[in-house]
Design an enzyme around this catalytic site. Structure first.
Site, PDB file in Angstrom:
ATOM      1  N   TYR A  81       0.835  -1.259  -0.116  1.00 56.92           N
ATOM      2  CA  TYR A  81      -0.047  -0.045   0.086  1.00 56.92           C
ATOM      3  C   TYR A  81       0.967   1.249   0.058  1.00 56.92           C
ATOM      4  CZ  TYR A  81      -4.202  -2.707   1.270  1.00 56.92           C
ATOM      5  OH  TYR A  81      -5.048  -3.850   1.125  1.00 56.92           O
ATOM      6  N   LYS A 116       5.289 -14.015   5.224  1.00 55.87           N
ATOM      7  CA  LYS A 116       5.475 -14.813   3.854  1.00 55.87           C
ATOM      8  C   LYS A 116       7.125 -14.754   3.341  1.00 55.87           C
ATOM      9  CE  LYS A 116       3.460 -17.391   1.091  1.00 55.87           C
ATOM     10  NZ  LYS A 116       2.951 -18.759   1.236  1.00 55.87           N
ATOM     11  N   ASP A 156      -0.277 -17.487   4.969  1.00 55.34           N
ATOM     12  CA  ASP A 156      -1.684 -18.409   4.457  1.00 55.34           C
ATOM     13  C   ASP A 156      -1.802 -19.644   5.374  1.00 55.34           C
ATOM     14  OD1 ASP A 156       0.998 -19.124   4.070  1.00 55.34           O
ATOM     15  OD2 ASP A 156       0.938 -19.895   1.839  1.00 55.34           O
ATOM     16  N   ASP A 213      -4.723  -6.045   6.666  1.00 50.57           N
ATOM     17  CA  ASP A 213      -6.118  -5.704   6.070  1.00 50.57           C
ATOM     18  C   ASP A 213      -6.941  -7.064   5.746  1.00 50.57           C
ATOM     19  OD1 ASP A 213      -8.203  -4.242   4.844  1.00 50.57           O
ATOM     20  OD2 ASP A 213      -7.071  -3.737   3.109  1.00 50.57           O
ATOM     21  N   ASP A 232     -10.377  -8.830   8.325  1.00 52.40           N
ATOM     22  CA  ASP A 232     -11.800  -8.967   7.599  1.00 52.40           C
ATOM     23  C   ASP A 232     -12.076 -10.382   7.751  1.00 52.40           C
ATOM     24  OD1 ASP A 232     -11.632  -6.381   6.778  1.00 52.40           O
ATOM     25  OD2 ASP A 232     -12.736  -6.693   4.944  1.00 52.40           O
TER      26      ASP A 232
HETATM   27 MG    MG Z   1     -10.249  -3.347   4.734  1.00 52.19          MG
END
Ligand code: MG
Ligand code: NAI
Length: 324
Positions: A120, A164, A196, A220, A224
């Site tokens: 990001y 990772k 993962d 992120d 969720d």
């Molecule tokens: Mg989000």
């Protein structure tokens, strides 16, 4: 001393859940100076700019900001707002509450997400019509700042680093090694998990995790995922913490499918306001709001996302009733 709070409801249900949070804050015995400013799709349509300079400057100088959500312009709003307060960590608790039908009722997690870089960082390019690239940035400095925070946050219980580094050897390698180094310096227990594999483990048995430290995108996505384990996005608050200021916001977006109906679950926004109270040093009021929200989650009323038929206003009033 009066706390100066900038309020940015934004778009969609941000216009419904942020006012609910203000109602709850106004029911407390604390003096706030609220200043409401615009950001998001609607202001972009009106003025051409999703994040007016006035908003960015207000956020950069206020004690704290309560943000709702922005629609298609989310990235143009929230990333600069996080930068405006130099936020290096996004704190995302994901807890299952009694009274809420959760997929995994034993879930009690806190994600500490790196908040400035990774994928990001904004280095994305379209090379040709058919080829695009993205440069992933990981710095020792940002990893250290996050790790220092994690060591303070989870001094006793320690934390897990999700990464990772087996594939992204340089970037996640630097992230993992730096965080572990800082943990070692502070004598804070830390272990690691491949992100993962973490996704599977946390679904099967979330009780084996507590505080999880992650790079930006992983935090992120995984938070969720955790929202799904505890009963939905309407429940998860977050804090973008900087050295002096913070931006507090529900994890969810503008929820266009239910916006304007007055039925959005205000829980995530109310718990974000509680995180803001704690950040500002109002610990007992933060706890009071949390307890009142938990009481309403336990006994109702509930909004439709939790299987009820109550409105945002009814849930908010029930929380306020429990405060007095
Ligand atoms: Mg989000
Ligand atoms: P979303 O979080 O807005 O909605 C996902 C689903 O969860 C929808 O079915 C929605 O009704 C439900 N939901 C979310 N919050 C709820 C609440 N408080 N009460 C009841 N139900 C709730 O995510 P989606 O649909 O992916 O994105 C919609 C818009 O929001 C997009 O334009 C996106 O860019 C934006 N967005 C903005 C964010 C931000 O401003 N921080 C974060 C995520 C998305």
């Amino acid at each position: 001393m009066t706390d100066e709070i900038v309020v940015v409801p934004g778009d969609g249900i941000g216009q419904e859940v942020v006012p609910a949070a203000i109602d709850v804050l106004e029911a407390l015995d604390i003096e706030f100076a609220f200043r409401e400013v615009d950001a998001g799709d609607a202001v972009k349509e009106a003025t051409g700019e999703a994040l007016p300079k006035e908003t960015r400057e207000a956020v950069a100088s206020a004690d704290a900001t309560l943000f709702g959500a922005a629609g298609e312009t989310a990235a143009d709003v929230i990333l600069p707002l996080r930068r405006a307060v130099d936020s290096f960590v996004n704190v995302r608790p994901a807890r299952a509450y009694p009274g809420v039908d959760a997929l995994r009722p034993e879930t009690d997690l806190v994600f500490l997400r790196e908040n400035t870089e990774g994928v990001y960082a904004g280095h994305e390019a379209r090379l040709t019509d058919d080829v695009s690239t993205l440069t992933r940035v990981v710095t020792k400095n940002a990893s250290q700042r996050l790790a220092e925070y994690a060591c303070e946050y989870a001094a006793e219980e320690g934390f897990t680093v999700a990464h990772k580094a087996n594939v992204m050897r340089e970037t996640d390698g630097l992230f993992r090694d730096t965080v572990l180094e800082v943990a070692d310096e502070h004598d804070v227990p830390a272990d690691t998990v491949l992100m993962d594999a973490f996704a599977t483990h946390v679904c099967l048995d979330p009780s084996q995790f507590d505080v999880v430290v992650c790079p930006n995108l992983a935090g992120d996505v995984l938070s969720d995922l955790a929202a799904g384990l505890v009963g939905g996005l309407g429940l998860l608050p977050s804090a973008n913490v900087g050295p002096e200021r913070g931006v507090f916001e529900p994890v969810h977006g503008t929820a266009p499918d239910i916006a304007g109906q007055g039925v959005a679950n205000p829980t995530a926004a109310l718990l974000s306001a509680a995180m803001m109270l704690e950040f500002l040093g109002h610990e007992s009021e933060a706890e009071a709001v949390e307890t009142a929200v938990e009481g309403v989650l336990s006994d109702g009323p509930h909004t439709p996302d939790l299987g009820g038929s109550a409105s945002t206003a009814e849930v908010t009033h029930a929380v306020i009733d429990r405060l007095s």
